[in-house]
Scaffold this active site. Sequence first.
Site, PDB file in Angstrom:
ATOM      1  N   ALA A   1      37.974  40.954  21.037  1.00  0.00           N
ATOM      2  CA  ALA A   1      37.947  41.039  22.245  1.00  0.00           C
ATOM      3  C   ALA A   1      36.582  41.249  22.813  1.00  0.00           C
ATOM      4  O   ALA A   1      36.281  41.080  24.027  1.00  0.00           O
ATOM      5  CB  ALA A   1      38.861  41.744  23.007  1.00  0.00           C
ATOM      6  N   ASP A   2      35.474  41.738  22.093  1.00  0.00           N
ATOM      7  CA  ASP A   2      34.255  42.055  22.414  1.00  0.00           C
ATOM      8  C   ASP A   2      33.152  41.124  21.824  1.00  0.00           C
ATOM      9  O   ASP A   2      32.185  41.658  21.210  1.00  0.00           O
ATOM     10  CB  ASP A   2      34.153  43.632  21.979  1.00  0.00           C
ATOM     11  N   VAL A   3      33.551  39.879  21.481  1.00  0.00           N
ATOM     12  CA  VAL A   3      32.429  39.080  20.904  1.00  0.00           C
ATOM     13  C   VAL A   3      31.247  38.827  21.753  1.00  0.00           C
ATOM     14  O   VAL A   3      31.551  38.541  22.969  1.00  0.00           O
ATOM     15  CB  VAL A   3      33.042  37.641  20.723  1.00  0.00           C
TER      16      VAL A   3
END
Length: 95
Positions: free
Chosen positions: A79-81
């Site tokens: 989710a933190d790409v």
Amino acid sequence: EFRRFIQDKGLTKQATAPFVYPAFTTKKVLTMERLNGVSLLDENTMGKVTKNPQMGTDVIITALNIWSLSVTAMPWFHADVHAGNLLLLNDGRVG
């Protein structure tokens, strides 16, 4: 699981994920393989390192395509790409 996903989808020539060392991992410490490469934050540096200015753009597109596939195919996703979390590895793959 992401390493298995990459293998199952036939993407091992395009990407990898660091191996997790379970023997050295605890509830508070995650110990992973070190990947060597350059950050995807700097397209110009990627072009210089690979001696191919177009490769920086190609690698970013590959990274986004693999991430998008993982969102639709896996029960969880990163989710933190962002480019700071990804590397162009010395062998040309996304890490």
